[in-house]
Design an enzyme around this catalytic site. Structure first.
Site, PDB file in Angstrom:
ATOM      1  N   ASP A   9     -80.059 123.576  32.897  1.00 63.02           N
ATOM      2  CA  ASP A   9     -80.334 124.258  31.633  1.00 63.02           C
ATOM      3  C   ASP A   9     -80.547 123.229  30.524  1.00 63.02           C
ATOM      4  O   ASP A   9     -80.991 122.116  30.795  1.00 63.02           O
ATOM      5  CB  ASP A   9     -79.157 125.218  31.328  1.00 63.02           C
ATOM      6  CG  ASP A   9     -79.589 126.449  30.547  1.00 63.02           C
ATOM      7  OD1 ASP A   9     -80.105 126.274  29.432  1.00 63.02           O
ATOM      8  OD2 ASP A   9     -79.416 127.570  31.040  1.00 63.02           O
TER       9      ASP A   9
ATOM     10  N   HIS B 280     -78.626 127.473  24.622  1.00 68.74           N
ATOM     11  CA  HIS B 280     -78.852 128.231  25.850  1.00 68.74           C
ATOM     12  C   HIS B 280     -77.931 127.767  26.990  1.00 68.74           C
ATOM     13  O   HIS B 280     -77.252 128.577  27.638  1.00 68.74           O
ATOM     14  CB  HIS B 280     -80.324 128.071  26.223  1.00 68.74           C
ATOM     15  CG  HIS B 280     -80.831 129.008  27.268  1.00 68.74           C
ATOM     16  ND1 HIS B 280     -80.695 128.751  28.618  1.00 68.74           N
ATOM     17  CD2 HIS B 280     -81.490 130.185  27.177  1.00 68.74           C
ATOM     18  CE1 HIS B 280     -81.255 129.739  29.307  1.00 68.74           C
ATOM     19  NE2 HIS B 280     -81.746 130.620  28.452  1.00 68.74           N
TER      20      HIS B 280
ATOM     21  N   SER C 213     -81.529 135.255  31.568  1.00 67.82           N
ATOM     22  CA  SER C 213     -80.780 133.991  31.530  1.00 67.82           C
ATOM     23  C   SER C 213     -79.292 134.248  31.375  1.00 67.82           C
ATOM     24  O   SER C 213     -78.480 133.431  31.790  1.00 67.82           O
ATOM     25  CB  SER C 213     -81.234 133.134  30.347  1.00 67.82           C
ATOM     26  OG  SER C 213     -82.464 132.525  30.607  1.00 67.82           O
TER      27      SER C 213
END
Ligand SMILES: *[C@@H]1O[C@H](CO)[C@@H](O)[C@H](O)[C@H]1NC(C)=O
Ligand SMILES: *[C@@H]1O[C@H](CO)[C@@H](O)[C@H](O)[C@H]1NC(C)=O
Ligand SMILES: *[C@@H]1O[C@H](CO)[C@@H](O)[C@H](O)[C@H]1NC(C)=O
Ligand SMILES: *[C@@H]1O[C@H](CO)[C@@H](O)[C@H](O)[C@H]1NC(C)=O
Ligand SMILES: *[C@@H]1O[C@H](CO)[C@@H](O)[C@H](O)[C@H]1NC(C)=O
Ligand SMILES: *[C@@H]1O[C@H](CO)[C@@H](O)[C@H](O)[C@H]1NC(C)=O
Ligand SMILES: *[C@@H]1O[C@H](CO)[C@@H](O)[C@H](O)[C@H]1NC(C)=O
Ligand SMILES: *[C@@H]1O[C@H](CO)[C@@H](O)[C@H](O)[C@H]1NC(C)=O
Ligand SMILES: *[C@@H]1O[C@H](CO)[C@@H](O)[C@H](O)[C@H]1NC(C)=O
Length: 771
Positions: free
Chosen positions: A151, A221, A559
């Site tokens: 990520d 994220h 996600s």
């Protein structure tokens, strides 16, 4: 992040290539994939050096010398994945692709990144109390399972990664904490590893400065996804006081490792193939148990997709790879990460919402949602304007109604509540544009595509997101009223919402366009308004003007659902260390439910019954997954046979695996692939397919029940499976037959359930379309 404008990166790249590249055949960055290595698990540095040299020699034979090869190679994959990434001109790439040792040559393309009430919703706890029936108790909260995440990196200072109360790092761990040039970055006994991979990215954007030499998450994220999978318990987590609770991951006592492969976007892509492969190679070497991969591209071949290749090598080593399905829904056929060795996760809502009511001057009111910390001053109504009526003179109607940058006339917007339409630019960007134009608040209305899918974002101004139908009423009120006015209430936290789960409109859907015989996604999990840890390098909207900083943020996407399943896999790995990745996936799939919390079929965001193309086997039920009764198992050979059945070259398949594997001479039917779901995309009259189940419970007798797809008859033989011991395997066949002469050429859905009428319901979706 000082620069988040992709065009800036693109610009510097162009300048770079124009000024420095001589006028010869232009080079592109490629991945040259050579399959698997023959060396074992324990690698010496001499082994690794030997592999590197072999790559230089091999490429050198095409370029003229090993030295030239060394110059153009920017990664050698030396550990488990065999291959290299290099700057090559197209002719050399084409020649390489023809060489018998080469599985594939593909461009280093970019891919997208595709408190927490969710665990309560999934039955692991009840109001903060963990019942003894919870998989959390039984699996010791995922103790010492190692979860890796590909990520944007990690914010190591987040409380979710504190190592308080954790024992020594598991002795099998081989990973490292590569902090690069960021001396403030530290690992600990919770965050046991971190690495970053930027050479594939650099080859796309030009040279990088030292701020790229770090696994630190400057985006949010990666911190969010990793903490959702394996973050610690952190009390009093909330977003501006909303959704308050104890934040935690699915495996709260797991150890975690961050593999940073995603960087600020270039042309909308932030994670590059060459880096993704390097990260998989490292993570396999480091001995993670689970890999959580919340990114992907467009579904394509299995030999030229870095996530598919990396996942294959990981699964071969017993690592479970969990991937997001993508955020390209609700279009049919939009699902990505469709390899049968991956677990592919769609996204749905949980039973919590953050209502902020929109009140209109005509006394109508609508329930919207928001996580904005700003509230309207006082209780008076404010003038209301549609963004279309606030159009800047040089903007198009579309730019205006979408509230894009520069499309609003501040003179018309100032002091008013602005109504913007969802689509194209980010929801939080619309909020920012509204604020910049002087609006006191924003109503964000869905377009038809989004239906009822409402997302609570931490907007920079008072805001409320409303459904498509409510939006129509607001626009109509504006059209029919001389001086329209509105008010929005301060957002609150409300539970339990019913019905839930509801499929997210953005969640990518089947059918699987690569191999329609394999149903994808496999499962759905919470992915809307998920609260988890965040970076402190950006505000919760990730907009340049957002100066706020939060420890936890609410984010939505597949996600976010992917790491929920990764956390659950972590628990299953703790319970059953010897189970194969396929057995773990089977347990998760066959124990899932297609019912919501009012015992009705799960709906989509337009209030229509959703199908397995949205949720796969259904909504994940972790407590049931720990006791699946039977599993549909698969091993590496089965996956290779699957590739044989697809018609991939036998030679390439044997290089791919390096297992001295040969495709069987007899034809293999994809229908017989022992997947926990049954999909027949082109039924011609009749088909008989086979499956094999393994008993992972006590000796017992299973009986089959079938819910037939419309117009299809289903015969299962035998109808009873008697297991005398654990580990025993039994086969059965399923015959699907078209009943009508002129069947509708649409997909129809049913299910097959093996049950011991006690505690086990081993459920598989049946998906059929007449040819
Ligand atoms: C590195 O480059 C990025 C992007 O171009 C820029 O935003 C940042 O300020 C630079 N950092 C340093 C330390 O030079
Ligand atoms: C909980 O967090 C809020 C801010 O998020 C803070 O104001 C409050 O003092 C905290 N309460 C406790 C008991 O730590
Ligand atoms: C990847 O491979 C598939 C099937 O082998 C092929 O159809 C596709 O065009 C390839 N894609 C790229 C980008 O090379
Ligand atoms: C709105 O409701 C209030 C109180 O019930 C009433 O006095 C008022 O007339 C209503 N206004 C409209 C436009 O219906
Ligand atoms: C309109 O003009 C303004 C001022 O020159 C500019 O900032 C804005 O970007 C333009 N908007 C569009 C949509 O082109
Ligand atoms: C409101 O007016 C606009 C522009 O005149 C029109 O495009 C839109 O369809 C109208 N909306 C409704 C809901 O009546
Ligand atoms: C849910 O509905 C099914 C029938 O649709 C019924 O058999 C079952 O008992 C119901 N379960 C609950 C918990 O109400
Ligand atoms: C819901 O399902 C219906 C029927 O398949 C479809 O037409 C609609 O687009 C779906 N809506 C969403 C938001 O997925
Ligand atoms: C195997 O498949 C090929 C191509 O579909 C077909 O021509 C052949 O008859 C099949 N062989 C057997 C033994 O079924």
């Amino acid at each position: 992040m000082a620069v988040s404008n992709p065009t800036l990166y693109l610009l510097s790249f162009l300048l770079f290539s124009i000024s420095l590249t001589p006028v010869i055949a232009s080079k592109s960055s490629y991945v040259v994939y050579l399959g698997a290595h023959s060396h074992g698990l324990e690698l010496s540095s001499a082994d690794l050096d030997r592999v590197k040299e072999s790559h230089y020699d091999f490429l050198g034979s095409f370029l003229g010398s090993p030295e030239e090869a060394q110059e153009s190679i920017f990664y050698s994959y030396t550990k488990h994945i065999n291959g290299f990434a290099a700057e090559l001109n197209d002719e050399v790439a084409a020649k390489l692709a023809k060489h018998p040792k080469v599985v594939s040559v593909f461009l280093n393309k970019g891919r997208k990144l595709h408190t927490t009430r969710s665990w309560d919703f999934l039955g692991l706890e009840q109001n903060g109390v963990v019942p003894s029936s919870s998989i959390w108790k039984k699996a010791r909260f995922g103790e010492d399972t190692i979860i890796g995440n590909l990520d944007t990196g990690v914010w190591p200072e987040s409380k979710s990664f504190s190592d308080e109360g954790l024992g020594p790092i598991p002795s099998k761990w081989r990973g490292i904490c590569d902090h690069g040039k960021d001396s403030s970055f530290h690992c600990n006994r919770k965050l046991i590893g971190a690495r970053f991979f930027n050479r594939g990215y650099a080859s796309a954007v030009g040279s990088l400065n030292s701020s790229f030499e770090s696994p630190r998450d400057n985006e949010g994220h990666g911190t969010h996804t990793l903490s959702t999978a394996g973050g610690n318990m952190v009390a009093n987590a909330s977003v501006f006081g909303l959704g308050k609770g104890t934040a935690k991951g699915g495996s709260p006592r797991a150890r975690v490792a961050a593999y940073k492969v995603c960087w600020p976007p270039v042309l909308g892509n932030e994670c590059f193939d060459a880096d993704i492969l390097a990260a998989f190679d490292a993570a396999i070497h480091d001995r993670v148990d689970v890999l959580s991969v919340s990114l992907g591209g467009t579904a394509g071949g299995f030999f030229n997709d870095s996530v598919a290749i990396g996942s294959f090598h990981a699964v071969k080593h017993g690592i479970v790879v969990v991937c997001s399905a993508g955020n390209s829904g609700p279009d049919d056929g939009s699902v990505s990460n469709v390899a049968p060795w991956q677990i592919t996760v769609g996204a749905s809502t949980m039973d919590r919402e953050f209502p902020s009511y929109v009140l209109l001057g005509n006394n109508m009111s609508f329930k919207g949602e928001s996580l904005s910390d700003a509230v309207l001053p006082g209780t008076n109504f404010f003038p209301l304007i549609s963004a279309l009526n606030a159009k800047a003179t040089n903007a198009s109607n579309e730019e205006a109604i979408l509230c894009e940058a520069g499309a609003l006339d501040p003179k018309k917007v100032k002091g008013k509540i602005l109504v913007c339409l969802r689509g194209l630019n980010a929801r939080v960007d619309k909020g920012q544009q509204a604020a910049l134009a002087g609006a006191v608040g924003m109503i964000l209305a869905n377009s038809e595509l989004n239906g009822n899918e409402i997302i609570a974002d931490a907007h920079v101004l008072p805001a409320s997101h409303i459904s498509f139908t409510d939006g129509l009423s607001v626009f109509e009120y504006i059209n029919l009223t001389n001086s329209p006015v509105a008010y929005m209430t301060r957002p609150k936290t409300k539970l339990p919402t019913k019905p839930a789960p509801v499929m997210a409109a953005f969640s990518s859907k089947g059918p699987n366009i690569v191999t329609p015989e394999i149903l994808k996604p496999d499962i759905t999990a919470p992915g809307v308004n998920v609260i988890a840890a965040y970076t402190r390098a950006q505000g919760p909207t990730n907009q340049n003007f957002d100066r706020r900083r939060v420890q936890f943020n609410s984010v939505s996407g597949t996600s976010m659902s992917c790491p929920h399943v990764s956390g659950i896999v972590g628990l299953l790995k703790t319970l059953y260390p010897s189970w194969s990745p396929a057995a773990i996936r089977s347990a998760i799939m066959t124990s899932a439910t297609t019912m919501d919390n009012i015992n009705e079929s799960i709906l989509n965001a337009s209030n229509v019954k959703a199908t397995p193309f949205s949720y796969g086997a259904g909504h994940v039920q972790p407590n049931q997954a720990m006791n699946p009764g039977l599993v549909y198992d698969l091993n590496t050979k089965d996956y290779l046979k699957f590739l044989c059945a697809l018609g991939y070259s036998k030679t390439l398949i044997s290089i791919f695996s390096n297992d001295k594997f040969n495709c069987p001479r007899t034809n293999i039917s994809l229908a017989d692939f022992n997947y926990p779901s049954i999909t027949v995309p082109e039924l011609k009259g009749l088909i008989t397919l086979s499956r094999k189940v393994k008993n992972v419970g006590s000796p017992t007798t299973y009986r089959v029940t079938v819910q037939k797809p419309k117009g299809i008859s289903v015969t299962v033989k035998p109808k009873i499976l008697k297991f005398k011991k654990a580990g025993e395997e039994k086969s059965f066949t399923v015959t699907l037959k078209m009943k009508a002469k002129n069947p509708t050429k649409e997909y129809v859905f049913g299910e097959l359930v093996w049950s011991d009428e006690d505690e086990h319901y081993v459920r598989s979706p049946i998906v059929v379309k007449a040819a």
